[in-house]
Motif scaffolding. Structure first.
Motif, PDB file in Angstrom:
ATOM      1  N   ALA A  37     -12.904 -18.247 -54.121  1.00  0.00           N
ATOM      2  CA  ALA A  37     -11.615 -18.861 -54.483  1.00  0.00           C
ATOM      3  C   ALA A  37     -11.163 -19.879 -53.452  1.00  0.00           C
ATOM      4  O   ALA A  37     -10.327 -20.736 -53.744  1.00  0.00           O
ATOM      5  CB  ALA A  37     -10.551 -17.772 -54.635  1.00  0.00           C
ATOM      6  N   ARG A  86      -4.008  -6.869 -53.891  1.00  0.00           N
ATOM      7  CA  ARG A  86      -2.971  -7.691 -53.265  1.00  0.00           C
ATOM      8  C   ARG A  86      -2.509  -7.093 -51.946  1.00  0.00           C
ATOM      9  O   ARG A  86      -2.216  -7.812 -51.002  1.00  0.00           O
ATOM     10  CB  ARG A  86      -1.759  -7.863 -54.208  1.00  0.00           C
ATOM     11  CG  ARG A  86      -2.048  -8.542 -55.536  1.00  0.00           C
ATOM     12  CD  ARG A  86      -2.437  -9.979 -55.417  1.00  0.00           C
ATOM     13  NE  ARG A  86      -1.546 -10.800 -54.673  1.00  0.00           N
ATOM     14  CZ  ARG A  86      -1.464 -12.123 -54.804  1.00  0.00           C
ATOM     15  NH1 ARG A  86      -2.224 -12.769 -55.682  1.00  0.00           N
ATOM     16  NH2 ARG A  86      -0.657 -12.827 -54.066  1.00  0.00           N
ATOM     17  N   GLY A 120      -4.433 -16.547 -50.495  1.00  0.00           N
ATOM     18  CA  GLY A 120      -5.132 -17.215 -49.387  1.00  0.00           C
ATOM     19  C   GLY A 120      -4.396 -18.450 -48.895  1.00  0.00           C
ATOM     20  O   GLY A 120      -4.946 -19.233 -48.128  1.00  0.00           O
ATOM     21  N   PHE A 166      -0.065 -23.522 -55.131  1.00  0.00           N
ATOM     22  CA  PHE A 166      -0.657 -22.196 -54.963  1.00  0.00           C
ATOM     23  C   PHE A 166      -0.264 -21.228 -56.082  1.00  0.00           C
ATOM     24  O   PHE A 166      -0.613 -20.046 -56.020  1.00  0.00           O
ATOM     25  CB  PHE A 166      -0.271 -21.610 -53.600  1.00  0.00           C
ATOM     26  CG  PHE A 166      -0.925 -22.314 -52.443  1.00  0.00           C
ATOM     27  CD1 PHE A 166      -2.302 -22.288 -52.287  1.00  0.00           C
ATOM     28  CD2 PHE A 166      -0.178 -23.014 -51.519  1.00  0.00           C
ATOM     29  CE1 PHE A 166      -2.924 -22.942 -51.230  1.00  0.00           C
ATOM     30  CE2 PHE A 166      -0.786 -23.674 -50.461  1.00  0.00           C
ATOM     31  CZ  PHE A 166      -2.165 -23.638 -50.318  1.00  0.00           C
ATOM     32  N   GLY A 167       0.448 -21.714 -57.093  1.00  0.00           N
ATOM     33  CA  GLY A 167       0.744 -20.861 -58.247  1.00  0.00           C
ATOM     34  C   GLY A 167       1.987 -20.007 -58.058  1.00  0.00           C
ATOM     35  O   GLY A 167       2.797 -20.268 -57.160  1.00  0.00           O
ATOM     36  N   ARG A 193       3.283 -12.757 -59.176  1.00  0.00           N
ATOM     37  CA  ARG A 193       2.381 -11.752 -58.596  1.00  0.00           C
ATOM     38  C   ARG A 193       0.962 -12.281 -58.419  1.00  0.00           C
ATOM     39  O   ARG A 193       0.134 -11.647 -57.802  1.00  0.00           O
ATOM     40  CB  ARG A 193       2.334 -10.523 -59.500  1.00  0.00           C
ATOM     41  CG  ARG A 193       3.644  -9.796 -59.505  1.00  0.00           C
ATOM     42  CD  ARG A 193       3.593  -8.531 -60.315  1.00  0.00           C
ATOM     43  NE  ARG A 193       4.951  -8.047 -60.496  1.00  0.00           N
ATOM     44  CZ  ARG A 193       5.305  -7.136 -61.370  1.00  0.00           C
ATOM     45  NH1 ARG A 193       4.388  -6.596 -62.159  1.00  0.00           N
ATOM     46  NH2 ARG A 193       6.561  -6.761 -61.473  1.00  0.00           N
ATOM     47  N   THR A 228     -11.551 -25.278 -53.280  1.00  0.00           N
ATOM     48  CA  THR A 228     -10.132 -25.647 -53.231  1.00  0.00           C
ATOM     49  C   THR A 228      -9.782 -26.280 -51.877  1.00  0.00           C
ATOM     50  O   THR A 228      -9.175 -27.354 -51.834  1.00  0.00           O
ATOM     51  CB  THR A 228      -9.263 -24.393 -53.455  1.00  0.00           C
ATOM     52  OG1 THR A 228      -9.818 -23.309 -52.691  1.00  0.00           O
ATOM     53  CG2 THR A 228      -9.180 -23.994 -54.903  1.00  0.00           C
ATOM     54  N   LEU A 270      -0.805 -31.454 -50.567  1.00  0.00           N
ATOM     55  CA  LEU A 270      -0.761 -30.459 -51.654  1.00  0.00           C
ATOM     56  C   LEU A 270       0.144 -30.920 -52.796  1.00  0.00           C
ATOM     57  O   LEU A 270      -0.029 -30.507 -53.934  1.00  0.00           O
ATOM     58  CB  LEU A 270      -0.288 -29.107 -51.104  1.00  0.00           C
ATOM     59  CG  LEU A 270      -1.206 -28.492 -50.027  1.00  0.00           C
ATOM     60  CD1 LEU A 270      -0.565 -27.269 -49.394  1.00  0.00           C
ATOM     61  CD2 LEU A 270      -2.579 -28.129 -50.597  1.00  0.00           C
TER      62      LEU A 270
END
Ligand code: HEM
Length: 513
Positions: free
Chosen positions: A302, A130, A447, A438-439, A442, A306, A361
């Motif tokens: 990833a 990260r 991206g 984007f969730g 942590r 997407t 989005l």
């Protein structure tokens, strides 16, 4: 007739099994009393499978069961967070306990996903990944890639104008080119480029191994001890092959960057920048080559499907909501004019086009159920117990459709992301910048800045140069969505025409500059 003694061998085993089953049932039942409610028709098992229209069902259940619910599948608990508030509280405020990923034997132990950035459960390794993303592709670091993103999407716009069929191949090519240029400074030759073919093969492996229940060894972990040559141990031989393939695919472009750096030919990229920093001061950086290699590989794995899905959703929105397209083009004509191309740097002076990205989005989130997290310990939440080991799903689909937050959620309305006077993006009421798609916590997508810039470049490049519409006779055709790893529209008929004379020439000269 005398009753059979319970201690005889013939009755002891069934009796023991019955007692065990009963104890298990009572234990589960007492535990279940504290679990959030949910649609679980069968005792112990819960559900045999999820409905085909998963997103529709998740949304309906969210209305019925409220902020948090439990869905049990074959005895496994899925804790589903249905509101933004619940997701932020559980996945962000309690990130220490909710940042793991579900672990499977096939993916993590046999194929080697335990050290993949999006899958690792090693907190030290994860933190190092990260930090690397934060230094290279957060808001400031990502700016150095704007030129690449603009150029590739301008090329794609020209390609789209040149063909009459689906724009998807040109978009996929552009996003792949962006990923490889950003990660390695590697310019892909064409769609058959060997690296692209191999990386796409790896993506399909990812999808297969992460599919719940796809491999028996995930249900019966003891099978992992079978020798590789044993009949029925084909999954172990497959895992070995896949593991080798993944390592080779990670290795090849990385070694090429190192070779090019040694001969002074390397273009500036994520890998070359980090390798240079590392070589200058190996003690100061807490990462090594393996970490750079793994993070670079995830930029395509990833970020490609997407980002393409988000751009496809943008195109769907433009043909379904032509008034939005008109408004964006009015903004482009007023602010940019027709003599120069819009760039990513223009985001702040193009608030309506920026709001289109946010609405893309929200309207059809690419990852409507985000990525699963796992609970590392029991957590109490709203009077319920969220049990250790349970998988947590953020129901982004329901969150982006909550009538109380978004009026007319099925409509594509960029204005919902703008301040009242329409001059700037509104700070979302979640208080954080990244869109919910984007969730969380942590694990939030590292991206997102890169992805939003790619989608913005696609929005302004296509809307500046093209008029998008539905071909005559297809106006009533429904645009269907599919969920293949990501949520994206199936190919749909679309007419793309040059918007004004000279647009193509300006695109051409910008690309050849
Ligand atoms: C529209 C495009 C994208 C969407 C919708 C998206 C969405 C997501 C989501 C939902 C997650 C999981 C978050 C969670 O677990 O709570 C994630 C993780 C991740 N994304 Fe993205 N992503 C996109 C583009 C990208 C790009 C361009 C990159 C390139 C670096 C990227 C790299 C990653 C990585 C490495 C992770 C794993 C993070 C971790 O587990 O710590 N994504 N993304």
């Amino acid at each position: 007739m005398p009753l059979p003694s319970l201690s005889t061998p013939s009755t002891a085993l069934p009796f023991a099994l019955l007692t065990l089953f009963l104890a298990l049932y009572l234990h589960r039942r007492s535990r279940r009393r504290f679990l959030p409610p949910g649609p679980n028709p069968l005792p112990l098992i819960g559900n045999l499978r999820l409905p085909d229209d998963r997103l529709g069902a998740f949304k309906e259940w969210a209305v019925k069961y409220g902020e948090v619910m439990t869905i049990r599948i074959w005895g496994m608990d899925l804790i589903v967070l249905n509101s933004q508030r619940a997701a932020l509280e559980v996945l962000e405020k309690r990130a220490g306990a909710t940042s793991g990923r579900p672990r499977t034997v096939m993916a993590h132990e046999l194929v080697g996903f335990a050290d993949v950035p999006s899958q690792t459960n090693d907190p030290v390794l994860h933190k190092r990944y990260r930090r690397l993303y934060a230094s290279a592709i957060s808001t400031r670091g990502a700016q150095r890639y704007w030129g690449i993103q603009e150029r590739e999407l301008r090329k794609a716009t020209l390609d789209i104008l040149a063909v009459s069929g689906s724009p998807s191949p040109a978009l996929k090519r552009a996003v792949a080119a962006i990923s490889f240029l950003v990660a390695y400074g590697y310019d892909i030759e064409n769609d058959d480029d060997e690296l692209i073919v191999r990386v796409n093969e790896i993506l399909r492996i990812f999808e297969k191994v992460l599919e719940p229940g796809a491999f028996l060894v995930d249900i019966i972990p003891l099978l992992k001890h079978l020798p590789t040559w044993f009949p029925g141990a084909g999954f172990k031989r497959l895992a070995l092959r896949w593991k080798k393939r993944i390592q080779e695919t990670r290795e090849a472009p990385f070694e090429r960057v190192k070779r090019d750096m040694a001969t002074g030919k390397a273009r500036s990229s994520f890998c070359s920048t980090l390798l240079e920093q590392h070589m200058l001061d190996p003690q100061a950086s807490d990462y090594d080559e393996e970490i750079i290699k793994a993070t670079a590989a995830s930029i395509y794995s990833a970020g490609s499907d997407t980002s393409v899905a988000a751009i496809q959703t943008f195109l769907a929105a433009m043909v379904l909501f032509p008034a939005v397209q008109d408004k964006a083009q009015t903004e482009l004509d007023r602010v940019i004019g027709r003599d120069r191309l819009p760039s990513i740097e223009d985001r702040d002076i193009l608030p309506y086009c920026s709001a289109i990205v946010q609405e893309v989005l929200r309207w059809h989130p690419v990852t409507p159920l985000a990525l699963p997290h796992v609970l590392e310990q029991d957590e109490e939440f709203r009077g319920y117990v969220l049990p250790k080991g349970a998988t947590i799903i953020a129901n982004v689909w329901a969150m982006t459709r909550g009538e109380s937050i978004h009026a007319r959620p099925e409509e594509f309305v960029p204005e919902r992301h703008l301040t009242e006077d329409g001059t700037a993006l509104r700070t979302p009421d979640t208080g954080r910048h990244a869109s919910l798609t984007f969730g969380f916590g942590r694990r939030v997508c590292p991206g997102s800045v890169l992805a939003e810039a790619t989608v913005f470049a696609a929005v302004v490049s296509t809307l500046w140069a093209c008029t998008l519409s539905r071909p005559p006779g297809t106006e009533d055709m429904v645009i269907e969505y599919e969920m293949l790893g990501v949520h994206r529209p199936k190919d749909f008929p679309i007419d793309i025409k040059q918007r004004f004379p000279g647009a193509k020439e300006i695109l051409h000269s910008a690309i050849n500059e």
